[in-house]
Design an enzyme around this catalytic site. Structure first.
Site, PDB file in Angstrom:
ATOM      1  N   HIS A 181       0.837  -1.205   0.000  1.00  0.00           N
ATOM      2  CA  HIS A 181       0.000   0.000   0.000  1.00  0.00           C
ATOM      3  C   HIS A 181       0.872   1.255   0.000  1.00  0.00           C
ATOM      4  O   HIS A 181       0.692   2.149  -0.840  1.00  0.00           O
ATOM      5  CB  HIS A 181      -0.922  -0.017   1.228  1.00  0.00           C
ATOM      6  CG  HIS A 181      -1.806   1.173   1.345  1.00  0.00           C
ATOM      7  ND1 HIS A 181      -3.085   1.213   0.844  1.00  0.00           N
ATOM      8  CD2 HIS A 181      -1.605   2.387   1.910  1.00  0.00           C
ATOM      9  CE1 HIS A 181      -3.628   2.388   1.095  1.00  0.00           C
ATOM     10  NE2 HIS A 181      -2.742   3.125   1.744  1.00  0.00           N
ATOM     11  N   GLU A 182       1.808   1.320   0.930  1.00  0.00           N
ATOM     12  CA  GLU A 182       2.647   2.521   1.033  1.00  0.00           C
ATOM     13  C   GLU A 182       3.561   2.666  -0.183  1.00  0.00           C
ATOM     14  O   GLU A 182       3.793   3.785  -0.655  1.00  0.00           O
ATOM     15  CB  GLU A 182       3.438   2.516   2.336  1.00  0.00           C
ATOM     16  CG  GLU A 182       2.586   2.532   3.599  1.00  0.00           C
ATOM     17  CD  GLU A 182       1.568   3.671   3.696  1.00  0.00           C
ATOM     18  OE1 GLU A 182       1.707   4.698   2.990  1.00  0.00           O
ATOM     19  OE2 GLU A 182       0.612   3.530   4.483  1.00  0.00           O
ATOM     20  N   HIS A 212       1.675   4.311  -2.885  1.00  0.00           N
ATOM     21  CA  HIS A 212       1.667   5.773  -2.730  1.00  0.00           C
ATOM     22  C   HIS A 212       2.985   6.384  -3.211  1.00  0.00           C
ATOM     23  O   HIS A 212       2.983   7.414  -3.891  1.00  0.00           O
ATOM     24  CB  HIS A 212       1.433   6.160  -1.273  1.00  0.00           C
ATOM     25  CG  HIS A 212       0.029   6.014  -0.810  1.00  0.00           C
ATOM     26  ND1 HIS A 212      -1.064   6.416  -1.539  1.00  0.00           N
ATOM     27  CD2 HIS A 212      -0.470   5.510   0.355  1.00  0.00           C
ATOM     28  CE1 HIS A 212      -2.169   6.176  -0.859  1.00  0.00           C
ATOM     29  NE2 HIS A 212      -1.831   5.614   0.293  1.00  0.00           N
ATOM     30  N   HIS A 242      -5.643   6.416  -2.893  1.00  0.00           N
ATOM     31  CA  HIS A 242      -6.525   5.414  -2.304  1.00  0.00           C
ATOM     32  C   HIS A 242      -7.560   4.963  -3.319  1.00  0.00           C
ATOM     33  O   HIS A 242      -7.997   5.745  -4.165  1.00  0.00           O
ATOM     34  CB  HIS A 242      -7.206   5.955  -1.050  1.00  0.00           C
ATOM     35  CG  HIS A 242      -6.280   6.031   0.109  1.00  0.00           C
ATOM     36  ND1 HIS A 242      -6.309   7.052   1.024  1.00  0.00           N
ATOM     37  CD2 HIS A 242      -5.279   5.207   0.515  1.00  0.00           C
ATOM     38  CE1 HIS A 242      -5.378   6.856   1.938  1.00  0.00           C
ATOM     39  NE2 HIS A 242      -4.728   5.745   1.645  1.00  0.00           N
ATOM     40  N   CYS A 284      -8.753  -4.130  -3.058  1.00  0.00           N
ATOM     41  CA  CYS A 284      -7.483  -3.615  -3.588  1.00  0.00           C
ATOM     42  C   CYS A 284      -6.561  -3.221  -2.440  1.00  0.00           C
ATOM     43  O   CYS A 284      -7.002  -2.637  -1.445  1.00  0.00           O
ATOM     44  CB  CYS A 284      -7.742  -2.411  -4.489  1.00  0.00           C
ATOM     45  SG  CYS A 284      -6.227  -1.651  -5.143  1.00  0.00           S
ATOM     46  N   CYS A 292      -5.616  -3.757  -7.593  1.00  0.00           N
ATOM     47  CA  CYS A 292      -6.725  -4.103  -8.476  1.00  0.00           C
ATOM     48  C   CYS A 292      -6.326  -3.781  -9.921  1.00  0.00           C
ATOM     49  O   CYS A 292      -5.283  -3.163 -10.173  1.00  0.00           O
ATOM     50  CB  CYS A 292      -7.996  -3.353  -8.075  1.00  0.00           C
ATOM     51  SG  CYS A 292      -7.961  -1.577  -8.439  1.00  0.00           S
ATOM     52  N   CYS A 336      -5.707   0.024 -10.485  1.00  0.00           N
ATOM     53  CA  CYS A 336      -4.480   0.527  -9.848  1.00  0.00           C
ATOM     54  C   CYS A 336      -3.239  -0.078 -10.496  1.00  0.00           C
ATOM     55  O   CYS A 336      -2.229   0.618 -10.665  1.00  0.00           O
ATOM     56  CB  CYS A 336      -4.505   0.243  -8.346  1.00  0.00           C
ATOM     57  SG  CYS A 336      -5.697   1.265  -7.453  1.00  0.00           S
TER      58      CYS A 336
END
Length: 192
Positions: A137-138, A141, A147, A153, A172, A175
């Protein structure tokens, strides 16, 4: 080492968790020609200025400049810090992680990823899965993703550990397409 993600333990971090993160992050990002390397740990005492005595937590943003220096020194694509201390940001009770795309750095905390934190029995596999989700996740970014509304996702915002457990460790389709566009066009590689 431009096409490298550096993983930096901050304080005592279990080596099996670091290895799991490194292997799985590399297995995904290798398709972009990006490897992963774990380096020696930074002492948590170096971040005593980030500690809030009343909260018994560390202000996450204070870790990012040190990670940015490591990124510069290693000429790395990105740096991911991993710590066991509890993190927070202004206006939030806690955070699982933080990223700064401009610095090319991210930080995750294992503190609230342990099942024991929630009164559950130890589960190393679950801890590692949660850590991988937060790391991916990070890093998303760091590489320009925002987000995602899709709760499955990895880029979906985790307001609680339940959200983390629901989502996958993968991006997903939407993304992933954005990530491929950014990494394929030198979105990050052209930065210093």
């Amino acid at each position: 080492m431009r096409d490298m993600i550096i993983v930096v333990p901050i304080g005592e971090v279990p080596s099996d968790v670091l290895s799991f993160l490194s292997e799985n992050i590399e297995s995904f990002y290798m398709k972009f020609g990006i490897g992963v390397k774990i380096i020696g740990s930074l002492p948590i005492s170096a971040f005593s200025h980030a500690y809030d005595f009343y909260r018994n937590q560390y202000l996450a943003r204070h870790f990012l400049p040190a990670l940015s220096i490591i990124r510069r020194d290693y000429k790395a694509l990105a740096v991911m810090g991993v710590t066991e201390v509890d993190l927070y940001e202004s206006g939030l009770n806690f955070i699982f992680g933080i990223a700064h795309p401009g610095f090319g750095v991210a930080l995750i905390s294992l503190h609230r990823l342990y099942p024991e934190f929630y009164g559950e029995p130890p589960d190393r596999k679950l801890l590692k899965e949660r850590a991988l989700k937060e790391a991916m996740h990070e890093l998303g970014h760091v590489f320009g993703l925002e987000h995602c509304p899709n709760p499955k996702c990895v880029m979906h915002f985790s307001n609680s550990i339940i959200d983390t457990d629901i989502k996958s460790w993968m991006y997903c389709k939407n993304c992933l397409r954005k990530l491929e566009e950014r990494l394929g066009r030198g979105y990050v590689r052209g930065r210093t």
